[in-house]
Scaffold this motif. Sequence first.
Motif, short mmCIF file in Angstrom:
data_model
loop_
_atom_site.label_atom_id
_atom_site.label_comp_id
_atom_site.label_asym_id
_atom_site.label_seq_id
_atom_site.Cartn_x
_atom_site.Cartn_y
_atom_site.Cartn_z
N ARG A 1 -9.12 11.68 0.94
CA ARG A 1 -7.89 12.15 1.59
C ARG A 1 -7.13 11.00 2.24
O ARG A 1 -5.90 11.02 2.29
CB ARG A 1 -8.20 13.24 2.63
CG ARG A 1 -6.96 13.94 3.17
CD ARG A 1 -7.34 15.07 4.11
NE ARG A 1 -7.85 16.23 3.40
CZ ARG A 1 -7.10 17.20 2.92
NH1 ARG A 1 -5.79 17.17 3.05
NH2 ARG A 1 -7.66 18.23 2.31
N ALA A 2 -7.85 10.00 2.73
CA ALA A 2 -7.19 8.87 3.39
C ALA A 2 -6.46 7.99 2.39
O ALA A 2 -5.47 7.33 2.74
CB ALA A 2 -8.21 8.05 4.17
N TYR A 3 -6.96 7.95 1.14
CA TYR A 3 -6.36 7.09 0.12
C TYR A 3 -6.02 7.89 -1.12
O TYR A 3 -6.61 7.70 -2.19
CB TYR A 3 -7.30 5.94 -0.22
CG TYR A 3 -7.61 5.05 0.96
CD1 TYR A 3 -6.71 4.09 1.39
CD2 TYR A 3 -8.82 5.18 1.65
CE1 TYR A 3 -6.97 3.29 2.49
CE2 TYR A 3 -9.11 4.37 2.75
CZ TYR A 3 -8.18 3.43 3.16
OH TYR A 3 -8.45 2.64 4.25
N PRO A 4 -5.07 8.81 -1.02
CA PRO A 4 -4.71 9.61 -2.20
C PRO A 4 -4.00 8.75 -3.23
O PRO A 4 -3.34 7.75 -2.89
CB PRO A 4 -3.74 10.66 -1.62
CG PRO A 4 -3.11 9.96 -0.45
CD PRO A 4 -4.20 9.11 0.14
N GLU B 1 0.82 -1.21 0.00
CA GLU B 1 0.00 0.00 0.00
C GLU B 1 0.85 1.25 0.00
O GLU B 1 1.77 1.40 0.82
CB GLU B 1 -0.92 0.00 1.22
CG GLU B 1 -1.90 -1.15 1.25
CD GLU B 1 -2.80 -1.09 2.46
OE1 GLU B 1 -3.39 -0.02 2.70
OE2 GLU B 1 -2.90 -2.10 3.18
N THR B 2 0.54 2.16 -0.92
CA THR B 2 1.26 3.43 -0.97
C THR B 2 0.75 4.41 0.07
O THR B 2 1.44 5.37 0.40
CB THR B 2 1.15 4.06 -2.37
OG1 THR B 2 -0.25 4.22 -2.70
CG2 THR B 2 1.78 3.14 -3.42
N GLY B 3 -0.46 4.19 0.57
CA GLY B 3 -1.00 5.04 1.63
C GLY B 3 -0.34 4.73 2.97
O GLY B 3 0.29 3.68 3.15
N SER B 4 -0.49 5.65 3.90
CA SER B 4 0.14 5.50 5.20
C SER B 4 -0.81 5.92 6.31
O SER B 4 -1.87 6.49 6.06
CB SER B 4 1.42 6.34 5.27
OG SER B 4 1.09 7.73 5.20
N ALA C 1 -16.41 11.20 8.36
CA ALA C 1 -16.12 9.81 8.71
C ALA C 1 -17.16 9.27 9.68
O ALA C 1 -17.59 8.11 9.58
CB ALA C 1 -14.72 9.70 9.32
N VAL C 2 -17.59 10.12 10.61
CA VAL C 2 -18.60 9.69 11.59
C VAL C 2 -19.94 9.46 10.89
O VAL C 2 -20.62 8.45 11.11
CB VAL C 2 -18.75 10.74 12.71
CG1 VAL C 2 -19.94 10.39 13.60
CG2 VAL C 2 -17.47 10.82 13.53
N SER D 1 -4.54 12.59 8.67
CA SER D 1 -4.87 13.83 7.96
C SER D 1 -6.35 13.86 7.58
O SER D 1 -7.02 14.89 7.71
CB SER D 1 -4.00 13.97 6.71
OG SER D 1 -4.39 15.09 5.94
N ALA D 2 -6.86 12.70 7.13
CA ALA D 2 -8.26 12.62 6.76
C ALA D 2 -9.16 12.81 7.97
O ALA D 2 -10.19 13.50 7.90
CB ALA D 2 -8.54 11.27 6.11
N LEU D 3 -8.79 12.22 9.09
CA LEU D 3 -9.58 12.40 10.32
C LEU D 3 -9.56 13.85 10.78
O LEU D 3 -10.58 14.38 11.22
CB LEU D 3 -9.03 11.50 11.42
CG LEU D 3 -9.38 10.00 11.31
CD1 LEU D 3 -8.57 9.20 12.32
CD2 LEU D 3 -10.87 9.78 11.51
N LEU D 4 -8.41 14.49 10.67
CA LEU D 4 -8.27 15.87 11.10
C LEU D 4 -9.12 16.81 10.25
O LEU D 4 -9.76 17.74 10.77
CB LEU D 4 -6.79 16.29 11.03
CG LEU D 4 -6.45 17.70 11.52
CD1 LEU D 4 -6.74 17.84 13.01
CD2 LEU D 4 -4.98 18.02 11.25
N ASN D 5 -9.14 16.55 8.94
CA ASN D 5 -9.83 17.47 8.03
C ASN D 5 -11.28 17.09 7.76
O ASN D 5 -12.10 17.95 7.44
CB ASN D 5 -9.08 17.52 6.69
CG ASN D 5 -7.76 18.26 6.78
OD1 ASN D 5 -7.72 19.48 6.70
ND2 ASN D 5 -6.68 17.51 6.94
#
Length: 468
Positions: A359-362, A178-181, A196-197, A187-191
């Motif tokens: 954002r979580a999986y760019p 996976e290239t995502g981290s 997400a909820v 970052s996705a949760l923050l923005n």
Amino acid sequence: MTETDLVVVGAGPAGMSAAHTAADAGLSVLLLDEQNRAGGQIYRDVERAATARSAVLGTDFSKGLDLVRSLRHPKITHVAGAVVWQIERDARVAYTVQGEASVVTAKCLLIATGALERPMPIPGWTLPGAMTAGAAQILIKQSGMLIENAVLAGCGPLLYLVAAQMCRAGTPPLALVETGSTANIFSALLNHGLGAVLGWRQLAKGLDLLKELRSSAVKRFTGASALAIVGDEHVEAIRFKARGRQHQMDCSTVLLHHGVVPNTQAALSLGVPHHWNELQRAFIPERDEWGRTPLPGIFIAGDGAGIGGAEAATMAGRIAALAIAGEIGAITQAERDAVALPLHRGLRRELAARPFVDRAYPPYANALTPADDTIVCRCEEVTAGDIRRYAKLGCRGPNQTKAFGRPGMGPCQGRSCGLTVTELLAEANGRTPRDTGYFRVRAPVKPVTLGELAALAGQHEHDKETSQ
């Protein structure tokens, strides 16, 4: 030439739900689709596969059964194997079925062409044995073929789904690269934490898939970089960096995926305005909350209007059909609004998690703007370095590149390389993808033979003589 109230192009979730909703409102509907059976990519061949391979494909796949069966409506004419190659602004559509061309005119047109898997040009991606994760899933759905000795590489929820399906089929992948981290997730949760909820159902599905992969002992490497497929005449291994180390895994197949993007070819050929979506790294057609574009009588629904998934596409198709029925006068505005209200609410709820997912999986950055020696246009064998050289010679946009080296002029007509060419030129010229633009798409948007055109012209002359 035939006439109808509504032409729908594409028999995926959006197209099927729209066709049934419009037919229920009393409209005559012509549904055109390239596939031999309705369902689109997400519900491909669902009537056969849901029974034969339900244990592998999962319960969500079977949801397409009701949509496909809804097409058995007296007001719906479903034409399978129809290659649409020209659409005009007056909702006149030219298409071919088994070598025979036809033209239909309609009061309104709905484009429901869905999404394309984003190509992932990395070193070695053109080797035999390298394919997309979506292609592997099509093999499972349509023919029950299983991929063995494979590594899944890239990012996005589809990777987890395909990996889980491979595990259920008894041929688990050797690894997920996976290239995502975790940084992308934070970052996705923050923005977009609220989204997400609100979209917790989709996220819960993702967590269940990860749990399934852990129970099958599938290796996972996250934050991977420097991906390259190794081999002389076919795939022999995949090489990458992860966890501070260089890795190389022997395999015979690499399944690549880093997201899906809207299939905008039909909309672009009509001149529908598009804007650049930074999170999805793609061009999105302009339309209102009903799917109505700035062109009179032209609507777009589903993933072709922006990636949202099957559930969102189904609701968007129904909403667009209600708007079309209202425009034609089959239902009143009050009737339209009453039925559409819960659909609009459901659609907003379904799309709430989308910014978080994007954002979580760019997409993998090194595949958006690949290294110079990487081929980006497979049809014409144009490399990323070629595109950068064109920029140095003064090339500012994708359409100019055709004069320099023919990218986008092969059989796929830019579907595969278009976004990569835009990204490369934008980077090289210090401009944004929005300002750089996309290929100018003209009809025919799919290949058509001179024989088919000649037969169509002869048919037109015969119709004129008959009407006189």
